[in-house]
Design an enzyme around this catalytic site. Structure first.
Site, mmCIF file in Angstrom:
data_model
loop_
_atom_site.group_PDB
_atom_site.id
_atom_site.type_symbol
_atom_site.label_atom_id
_atom_site.label_comp_id
_atom_site.label_asym_id
_atom_site.label_seq_id
_atom_site.Cartn_x
_atom_site.Cartn_y
_atom_site.Cartn_z
ATOM 1 C CG ASP A 127 25.258 11.817 -14.249
ATOM 2 O OD1 ASP A 127 24.386 13.180 -13.908
ATOM 3 O OD2 ASP A 127 25.400 11.712 -15.485
ATOM 4 N NE ARG A 140 28.358 11.295 -17.607
ATOM 5 C CZ ARG A 140 28.348 10.072 -17.090
ATOM 6 N NH1 ARG A 140 28.914 8.938 -17.674
ATOM 7 N NH2 ARG A 140 27.549 9.605 -16.010
ATOM 8 C CD GLU A 170 25.413 15.716 -17.727
ATOM 9 O OE1 GLU A 170 25.680 14.766 -16.614
ATOM 10 O OE2 GLU A 170 24.679 15.721 -18.290
ATOM 11 C CD GLU A 229 25.460 14.021 -20.859
ATOM 12 O OE1 GLU A 229 25.824 13.091 -20.022
ATOM 13 O OE2 GLU A 229 24.289 14.620 -20.766
ATOM 14 C CG HIS A 280 28.075 8.887 -23.218
ATOM 15 N ND1 HIS A 280 28.266 10.431 -23.405
ATOM 16 C CD2 HIS A 280 28.818 8.610 -22.219
ATOM 17 C CE1 HIS A 280 29.138 10.675 -22.460
ATOM 18 N NE2 HIS A 280 29.526 9.387 -21.707
ATOM 19 C CG HIS A 336 20.637 14.844 -22.588
ATOM 20 N ND1 HIS A 336 19.810 15.705 -21.532
ATOM 21 C CD2 HIS A 336 21.772 14.391 -21.787
ATOM 22 C CE1 HIS A 336 20.542 15.477 -20.378
ATOM 23 N NE2 HIS A 336 21.517 14.609 -20.558
ATOM 24 C CG HIS A 361 22.265 3.557 -17.632
ATOM 25 N ND1 HIS A 361 21.547 3.322 -18.496
ATOM 26 C CD2 HIS A 361 22.688 4.964 -18.051
ATOM 27 C CE1 HIS A 361 21.307 4.067 -19.341
ATOM 28 N NE2 HIS A 361 22.067 5.255 -18.884
ATOM 29 C CG ASP A 384 22.122 15.591 -16.407
ATOM 30 O OD1 ASP A 384 22.726 15.125 -15.685
ATOM 31 O OD2 ASP A 384 21.860 15.266 -17.500
ATOM 32 C CG HIS A 386 17.585 12.061 -21.285
ATOM 33 N ND1 HIS A 386 17.781 10.549 -20.984
ATOM 34 C CD2 HIS A 386 18.902 12.479 -20.554
ATOM 35 C CE1 HIS A 386 18.924 10.382 -20.438
ATOM 36 N NE2 HIS A 386 19.516 11.609 -20.179
ATOM 37 C CG ASP A 442 -0.166 -0.143 2.734
ATOM 38 O OD1 ASP A 442 0.952 -0.173 2.407
ATOM 39 O OD2 ASP A 442 -0.909 0.153 3.696
ATOM 40 C CE1 TYR A 453 32.207 7.272 -18.564
ATOM 41 C CE2 TYR A 453 32.159 7.647 -20.991
ATOM 42 C CZ TYR A 453 31.562 8.179 -19.611
ATOM 43 O OH TYR A 453 31.013 9.148 -19.632
#
Ligand code: GLY
Ligand code: MN
Ligand code: MN
Length: 463
Positions: free
Chosen positions: A262, A431, A433, A410, A356, A360, A245, A273, A367, A38, A414
């Site tokens: 990130d 990275r 960004e 960004e 990547h 964006h 991710h 972001d 995004h 619930d 890697y």
């Protein structure tokens, strides 16, 4: 009407003007979602609905006609429910509070919609975004059809209202930009706080985990009035940074590791972001610094390419150009095997290290919506073969950047262990960004309250 209400009213009027003669648009807010038993997930309104109303209660739907009449369906007042879940605006107060022409209780939506659709030509609603909406519209249209023998006309066209709203949302107005600047500022402060906590804990000889730094981010977001993170924060120590991710988990942050964070807050419906990569103890090692400076140089090139009149893809191309040469210079790619920088770009040999895209759109959604193809040139198609997959790709001209658009920049690198990859670079994931607003002459980086130069990061972490 408040100034915010007149802003939402202007947006609704702009939608109405694009519905065409006899058009009607239906824009529901998001559904509540069960998390377990619930307990529901923390509620988040639908971005399109919010853009047109500023209203954050669940169980609501906005209807706009081409003539500019706006009707809101919202939760009815209910003393008992309000004891448990908080006050509701209710339909009686909604017209004055939100500037809509009429408001009704949410449960009567099903009976009010068929008459509202009768004698309309086109029904607009968001396609493939609200589970169950298509079948609801089908049901309402069936009710209208049942009355055609009595002379009623049934809409004979359905169109995606996102086509209108995506274009509007792509260019941010002054109010949106002010909110996004503030969100960016809060997030930058959160990154500073996480960097400093990492160095302080290691200096004190304490065990540092990824969740300790996530806690700093959340603290700073909420401390400054952000409602929640704009997306699942990534706090990745060492090799975890090479998992694109990854989330903030329990990984140990060791002396000598790089940490990739990130994370950005959502403030009053708008996302930020930011990614920063920093040495856990405040000092880059030699190989870390070499790759960090390369990623930063590629970001500098992308920033210089981010200006009105440029295509959306240009910052990405600028990034790739710098990375391609840099990968050869530092020995991650061997020119005897892959050729020169032009060959690296043409054959996408950089892809194992940079897989990547560079940007964006950013707005209410991290995004954000908006076409990446220039609308006036959608018919121009160029076919090419992808050098890695061999697939035929259809390229359409990339979007021309205009003042008021907001995008991320960004780049990253890697490095996973692989034959020929120097060991000193193994497991380094970087990275950087930032969020850029297109201005009249270039772009404004709204996320630079957290430093980005290696020396400045080191100085901050010594403090
Ligand atoms: N944080 C999501 C992204 O950078 O695209
Ligand atoms: Mn991003
Ligand atoms: Mn990000």
């Amino acid at each position: 009407m408040t100034s915010m209400n007149s802003l939402y009213a202007q947006r609704r009027a702009r939608v109405a003007a694009q519905l065409g003669s006899g058009g009607i648009a239906i824009i529901p807010t998001a559904l509540e979602r069960q998390r377990n038993r619930d307990s529901d997930f923390l509620y988040r309104h639908d971005s399109y609905f919010y853009y047109l109303t500023g209203f954050t209660e669940p169980n609501a739907c906005l209807v706009i006609t081409a003539e500019g009449r706006t009707t809101l369906f919202c939760q009815p007042k209910d003393a008992e429910c309000e004891v448990w879940d908080g006050l509701r605006l209710g339909p009686a107060a909604a017209p004055a509070a939100l500037g809509v022409d009429a408001a009704y209780a949410w449960p009567v939506l099903a009976t009010h919609m068929p008459p509202m659709l009768e004698n309309r030509s086109t029904v607009w609603y968001p396609f493939a975004t609200h589970k169950g909406l298509e079948s609801q519209v089908d049901g309402w249209l069936n009710s209208v059809r049942a009355r055609v023998r009595y002379g009623a006309l049934c809409p004979d066209q359905q169109r995606d209202v996102c086509a209108i709203l995506d274009e509007m949302r792509l260019i941010k107005d002054a109010h949106e930009l002010a909110t996004m600047r503030r969100a960016a500022q809060i997030s930058a402060g959160a990154h500073v706080r996480a960097m400093q906590r990492s160095a302080a804990m290691l200096r004190a000889g304490q065990e540092v985990r990824e969740y300790h730094l996530d806690a700093e981010l959340l603290h700073e977001f909420r401390q400054h009035g952000s409602q929640y993170p704009a997306y699942g924060s990534i706090v990745a120590a060492g090799a975890n940074a090479c998992v694109l991710h990854y989330r903030a988990e329990a990984g140990r942050i060791q002396n000598g590791d790089l940490v990739l964070i990130d994370a950005g807050c959502e403030l009053d419906g708008y996302a930020s972001d930011i990614t920063r990569t920093f040495p856990a103890n405040g000092r880059f090692t030699g190989p870390q610094r070499v790759l960090y400076d390369l990623v930063l140089a590629s970001q500098d090139a992308a920033v210089a390419a981010t200006r009105p009149g440029a295509r959306f893809v240009e910052p990405h191309e600028a990034t790739v150009k710098v990375l391609a040469q840099g990968l050869l210079d530092v020995g991650l790619l061997d020119k005897n095997k892959v050729g020169n920088a032009q060959d690296v770009i043409a054959n996408r040999s950089y892809f194992p290290f940079y897989m990547h895209r560079t940007s964006h759109w950013l707005g209410m959604d991290v995004h954000d919506c908006g076409s990446y193809v220039e609308p006036s040139e959608v018919g121009t198609v160029q076919e090419r073969k992808d050098p890695l997959s061999g697939e035929t790709i259809k390229d359409r001209p990339s979007r021309v950047l205009q003042p008021g658009m907001v995008l991320t920049i960004e780049p990253g690198l890697y490095v996973r262990p692989a034959p020929g990859v120097p060991e000193e670079f193994h497991h380094i994931g970087i990275r950087i960004e930032d969020d850029a607003v297109i201005t009249a002459s270039g772009c404004e980086l709204i996320t630079r309250d957290v430093p980005v130069k290696a020396d400045e990061i080191e100085a901050l972490m010594r403090a």
